[in-house]
Design an enzyme around this catalytic site. Structure first.
Site, PDB file in Angstrom:
ATOM      1  N   GLY A  92       2.425   2.099  -2.179  1.00 17.14           N
ATOM      2  CA  GLY A  92       3.222   3.532  -3.825  1.00 17.14           C
ATOM      3  C   GLY A  92       2.071   4.794  -3.500  1.00 17.14           C
ATOM      4  O   GLY A  92       1.654   4.882  -3.453  1.00 17.14           O
ATOM      5  N   CYS A 138      -0.464   3.178  -5.950  1.00 13.81           N
ATOM      6  CA  CYS A 138      -1.400   2.394  -5.162  1.00 13.81           C
ATOM      7  C   CYS A 138      -2.524   3.009  -4.214  1.00 13.81           C
ATOM      8  O   CYS A 138      -2.311   3.729  -3.247  1.00 13.81           O
ATOM      9  CB  CYS A 138      -0.652   1.208  -4.473  1.00 13.81           C
ATOM     10  SG  CYS A 138      -1.433   0.454  -3.452  1.00 13.81           S
ATOM     11  N   GLY A 162       0.745  -1.679   0.075  1.00 12.70           N
ATOM     12  CA  GLY A 162      -0.182   0.292  -0.304  1.00 12.70           C
ATOM     13  C   GLY A 162       0.703   1.297  -0.110  1.00 12.70           C
ATOM     14  O   GLY A 162       0.440   2.230   0.016  1.00 12.70           O
TER      15      GLY A 162
END
Length: 347
Positions: free
Chosen positions: A183, A186, A181
């Protein structure tokens, strides 16, 4: 249900405390690392940064450009075997040793990866990538890959906790990819409520992996060269970068023009854009867990690579580390509530 009370930290929550140093110049810092991997037995030397296996980052062009900096590229899994053959035919052995072959976990992925690896013995890295590395099927696939390719260095993930990091190493992974999570494109954390602050994940997984002779790569969450330094300081052996390497000439995203200005599209690999491109759309039983952004074109990636490596060298001089290997031993993190003076950030 249970609640863990101890605080977990991301890169924005800390700074590295400076320490006395005998280094006279940033040029005295050695960024190259030498590794021998646990299962493959392969030895490798280079700068332990990896371009992410996203189709708007991990391209053949990116691999060719970053190889000159001794940086790895996890080439995305959507190239055909024929495209791989053409790339290999036009690339030197020095470029190929900086390439990871990325794969999913389906039977088709396995067969395709086998064909690619058979094209040239210089392809020594396999990156097995799924969003959720906690499934039993994924662990079994890692074991299958290790049995099939005993001399290849296998990177597998993603996970964020010590026990699963250990499980993957014991199943055959040489390097475990850490991050759920963090990124830039993301949205897993907001779509699912699942995740783990990246610095704490790196610290926990590095401790678990190193106890078994394995290694980790911090995947996601870096927005600046300082974050890359923090990831290495937290114990990461490698750092994988997506957003920091997106938007360049070599990145492979679609270019659009608005009001005379050119932009490149960059999207997460679980985004609607990615799923429309590769599997025809978002399946009705799932939600997209990524977003698409427009980035102003940033020119050749070599300028960004130099900036990242320069920041790393400078971080090492601030703590007296003459080699990147020493950075984690010389790192003391301090918790902070501010990172920078932002008065002119909007100018």
């Amino acid at each position: 249900m249970r609640i863990e009370e101890d605080l977990k930290l991301g890169f924005k929550d800390v700074l590295i405390r400076p320490k006395r140093s005998t280094l006279k110049s940033r040029s005295d810092v050695e960024l190259e690392r030498q590794f021998t991997f646990k299962h493959s037995g392969q030895s490798w030397s280079g700068v332990p940064i990896i371009a992410a296996n996203m189709d708007t980052v991990g391209t053949f062009s990116m691999a060719s450009a970053l190889a000159s900096f001794d940086i790895l590229t996890a080439v995305h899994k959507h190239y055909s075997v024929e495209e791989w053959q053409a790339f290999i035919n036009n690339s030197s052995a020095d470029v190929l040793k900086h390439v990871m072959v990325s794969t999913g976990t389906s039977d088709a992925d396995f067969e395709k990866t086998k064909q690619i690896l058979d094209l040239n013995p210089a392809l020594n890295f396999v990156c097995i990538d799924v969003a959720n590395g906690y499934s039993e099927h994924f662990v079994q696939f890692v074991a299958k890959a290790r049995e099939a390719w005993p001399t290849k260095t296998i990177c597998a993930g993603n996970v964020v906790t010590g026990e699963m990091c250990e499980e993957l190493i014991l199943s055959g992974a040489d390097i475990v990819k850490v991050g759920i999570g963090p990124g830039s494109v993301c949205t897993t954390r907001v779509k699912t409520g699942v995740g783990y602050p990246q610095l704490s994940a790196v610290i926990e997984c590095a401790d678990a992996a190193h106890g078994l002779g394995g290694m980790i790569v911090s995947d996601g969450g870096c927005t600046t060269p300082g974050d890359v330094a923090k990831a290495f300081g937290g114990g990461a052996d490698f750092v994988m970068l997506g957003g920091m390497l997106a938007g360049h000439e070599e990145s492979g995203g679609r270019i659009i023009e608005e009001n005379g200005e050119k932009f490149m599209l960059f999207y997460g690999m679980s985004s609607e854009s990615a799923m429309k491109r590769h599997v025809g759309g978002v399946a009705e039983y799932r939600a997209a867990e990524g977003k698409t952004v427009k980035l102003p074109l940033r020119g050749p990636v070599e300028n960004t690579a130099r900036d990242i490596l320069g920041g790393l060298r400078s971080a090492c001089t601030y703590v007296g580390a003459s080699r990147l290997k020493e950075l984690t031993k010389r790192t003391t993190f301090i918790r902070v509530q501010e990172q920078e003076n932002r008065i002119f950030n909007n100018l």
